[in-house]
Design an enzyme around this catalytic site. Sequence first.
Site, short mmCIF file in Angstrom:
data_model
loop_
_atom_site.label_atom_id
_atom_site.label_comp_id
_atom_site.label_asym_id
_atom_site.label_seq_id
_atom_site.Cartn_x
_atom_site.Cartn_y
_atom_site.Cartn_z
CD GLU A 58 29.33 -35.10 -53.59
OE1 GLU A 58 29.06 -34.28 -52.67
OE2 GLU A 58 29.95 -36.16 -53.38
CG PHE A 120 28.00 -47.93 -46.96
CD1 PHE A 120 27.70 -47.10 -45.88
CD2 PHE A 120 29.09 -47.61 -47.75
CE1 PHE A 120 28.48 -45.99 -45.59
CE2 PHE A 120 29.88 -46.49 -47.46
CZ PHE A 120 29.58 -45.69 -46.38
CD GLN A 121 28.82 -43.76 -49.41
OE1 GLN A 121 29.40 -44.14 -50.42
NE2 GLN A 121 29.25 -42.73 -48.69
CE LYS A 170 32.90 -50.36 -56.75
NZ LYS A 170 33.39 -50.31 -55.35
CG MET A 486 15.59 -10.24 -51.73
SD MET A 486 15.22 -8.63 -52.42
CE MET A 486 15.99 -8.74 -54.03
C1 LIG Z 1 19.61 -21.76 -50.70
C2 LIG Z 1 18.74 -20.59 -50.39
N1 LIG Z 1 18.29 -20.40 -49.12
C3 LIG Z 1 17.52 -19.32 -48.83
C4 LIG Z 1 17.17 -18.42 -49.79
C5 LIG Z 1 16.28 -17.23 -49.47
N2 LIG Z 1 17.03 -15.96 -49.68
C6 LIG Z 1 16.88 -15.24 -50.80
S1 LIG Z 1 17.88 -13.89 -50.82
C7 LIG Z 1 18.50 -14.27 -49.31
C8 LIG Z 1 19.55 -13.38 -48.68
C9 LIG Z 1 20.79 -13.30 -49.47
O1 LIG Z 1 21.74 -12.57 -48.73
P1 LIG Z 1 23.09 -12.10 -49.39
O2 LIG Z 1 23.74 -13.23 -50.09
O3 LIG Z 1 23.91 -11.41 -48.37
O4 LIG Z 1 22.61 -11.11 -50.53
P2 LIG Z 1 21.99 -9.62 -50.38
O5 LIG Z 1 20.51 -9.76 -50.53
O6 LIG Z 1 22.38 -9.08 -49.06
O7 LIG Z 1 22.59 -8.88 -51.52
C10 LIG Z 1 17.91 -15.42 -48.80
C11 LIG Z 1 18.22 -16.00 -47.48
C12 LIG Z 1 17.65 -18.68 -51.10
N3 LIG Z 1 17.33 -17.88 -52.12
N4 LIG Z 1 18.44 -19.73 -51.35
#
Ligand SMILES: Cc1ncc(C[n+]2csc(CCOP(=O)(O)OP(=O)(O)O)c2C)c(N)n1
Lengths: 591, 180
Positions: A58, A120-121, A170, A486
């Site tokens: 979803e 349920f759900q 529903k 990042m």
């Molecule tokens: C759902 C979610 N969980 C955690 C984060 C924290 N976060 C921001 S950037 C990142 C790393 C992203 O890695 P990647 O997709 O390999 O991109 P890169 O920075 O290497 O280009 C994380 C874990 C987030 N933004 N979103």
Amino acid sequence: MSDKSHDPNQMTGAAMIVRALIDHGVTDIFGYPGGAVLPIYDEIFQQSEVQHILVRHEQGAGHAAEGYARSTGKPGVALVTSGPGATNMVTPLTDALMDSIPLVCISGQVPTHLIGNDAFQECDTVGITRPCTKHNWLVRDVNDLAKVLHEAFYVATSGRPGPVLVDVPKDVQFATGTYHPPRKSDVHRSYAPRVKGDAAQIRKAVALLAGAKRPVIYSGGGVINSGPEATKLLRELVEVTGFPITSTLMGLGAYPASGKNWLGMLGMHGTYEANMAMHDCDVMLCVGARFDDRITGRVDAFSPGSKKIHIDIDPSSINKNIRVDVPIIGDCGNILGDILQVFKAEAKKPEIKNWWQQIAQWRARNSLYYKKSNDVILPQHAIQSLFEATRGKDTYITTEVGQHQMWAAQFYGFEEPHRWMTSGGLGTMGYGLPAAVGVQVAHPDSLVIDIAGDASVQMTMQEMSTAVQYELPIKIFILNNQYMGMVRQWQQLLHGNRLSHSYSEALPDFVKLAEAYGAVGLQVHKPGDLDGAIQEMISVKRPVLFDCRVAALENCFPMIPSGKAHNEMLLPEQANDEATAKAFAGGKALV
Amino acid sequence: MNQPASAYFIEERHDPNETHTLAVLVQNEPGVLARVIGLFSGRGYNIESLTVSETEAQKHLSRITIVTTGTPMVIAQIKNQLDRMIPVYQVVDMTQTRRSIERELAMVKVRGQGEHRVETLRLADAFRARVIDATTESFVFEITGNTDKINQFIDLMRPLGLVEVSRTGVAAIGRGPEGM
Ligand SMILES: Cc1ncc(C[n+]2csc(CCOP(=O)(O)OP(=O)(O)O)c2C)c(N)n1
Ligand SMILES: [Mg+2]
């Protein structure tokens, strides 16, 4: 009593839902079935006006609907079942709320007599989604359903757009009642977003603009949300005033990146010239942006010497983070039109040659500089190559979240609005792939590319299956640095390079993964092979996973360390260990 | 690379807090109170007092009176955030108008015998508190007034055998012939 059996407006709740979608011009929806929405799925089965795209999770339906909405300007629609179906929508709803994306989510609910029984759900869907929607409704009577659905579309798309949710038990889907087409009285009388700007404030704004010596226009996603007219007027305003313009992440494309007054994006990873212009300006015109913390940096040092004009349709955006001098509440397009009219009648182009000279000096610092290599692909270079290869083509770009997202914003030049879909406010990894699915559904013949990271893309990878099923030739361009880049960058800069859990261990073989889905897999390691592979990706008329192996430890610069001011940017050429340590000394940033 | 110094950087603000009473006119529909309260908890605003009741049944209008504290910027935010909620008709800052009357009702139970009982009654009389229940060893008083007056009365009752207090929270209305 009249005979109601032949009244065409008598129908079941489930039929009303499909009818309302048709009445609102919806041609595509994204969803996933379950017990509490079976009557609606039964109606969908028996018609052909609304196409249903079956996602694999979803969350994917929500982001696909967001991509659909952002690339068309129309609302995106998602349909999910009760309980887990609804809770899986929480992330995309929050994402859409943060980025002001019009989304209508219809969720099934357990029958009214079971509500509150831990059936349920069952879950408290309106309770859970109250803080992550612009508004939501639980419909307990089938005769209220038409009104609520029409209001839902109106609320989602008017004023500051946003996500709404209609929860339909529903038994209400099964019950028969009276439908009516959309009408004005369907909407709460208490909801009347302001469109037209205050004339006196507009005059004040024009006076400031006309007298500016060091002006800057700072535009945001609101301009794009306002529609094509706002974009046109923004461009005209830049032309008429001769002012430099920068934009937020969400606003890219409203002013063309090839335009001569373009300073590049501003904010944490914005260009030096954009941030310095913000810091040193004497008049700032903020249009449809909200002074987010990624934009302002340290608020008490934010653009200290400027008079600030702020155009926003949402009064709660005014003076939230930054005190402004001339707030104007209303629709960007409408207000830009009024400002232009007054400006053209009463003012002339201010003389700002010195300011442009100053900006030229900042530009000369070349803040997006990076060192190319013949041995390894630099991520910035990969984006530039992608940009060159798709220039002039009918292209839409989505992204995941991380370094690759910022490099995409820095190095891909957007010429038009609605071409750039990214999760700005919430920063949702996993947004880009399903968003690309949604964009491709809306634009079947266009080139749709998700600029992805190796970690993010695994969060919603299952939607490759959706792309294959519906023959949506999306291109997933993974800048694979084998890190959560990042996170690794922040750990390097702020946490003593202790790379806690940011290495992408046990990455799948993306080529084999693509093949397993019935899509196409490509991989490149060498800079020399990049352009050829990109051409191949573009020419394949099937979904592609492109594993672009890039330099693992490259950092994204320039960067305003959070908690610092715009004029304390760290530029790439200064980003040796010593300067970096100094820039980040005095404390780590909280956010 | 050098280790970054010290703790995380926290920006502090030192604008003084103000207390404001807001009157919020809303559509009386399921969930509307949860929306308003959720806004306050979700965005970290304070609620000192909250009163809510339907005021115009035919029009399905309810009036919520909220006493809150914050810096002037935060108070302005609260008003704007409330105002943009779909079922909210109007938000009036009763404190800013400087023309409002605020009242609260409290029921105060006091237990005691002998001298204390006499003293309790004498003070209640001075505060125009009515006796609405009495036993040989207790009184329940009903008192209305602004928050300060009620606080004062409760403080006086404490040493005299205060048992329990139930308060309605603040209701407010503007002076003069004009409506909200
Ligand atoms: C759902 C979610 N969980 C955690 C984060 C924290 N976060 C921001 S950037 C990142 C790393 C992203 O890695 P990647 O997709 O390999 O991109 P890169 O920075 O290497 O280009 C994380 C874990 C987030 N933004 N979103
Ligand atoms: Mg990565």
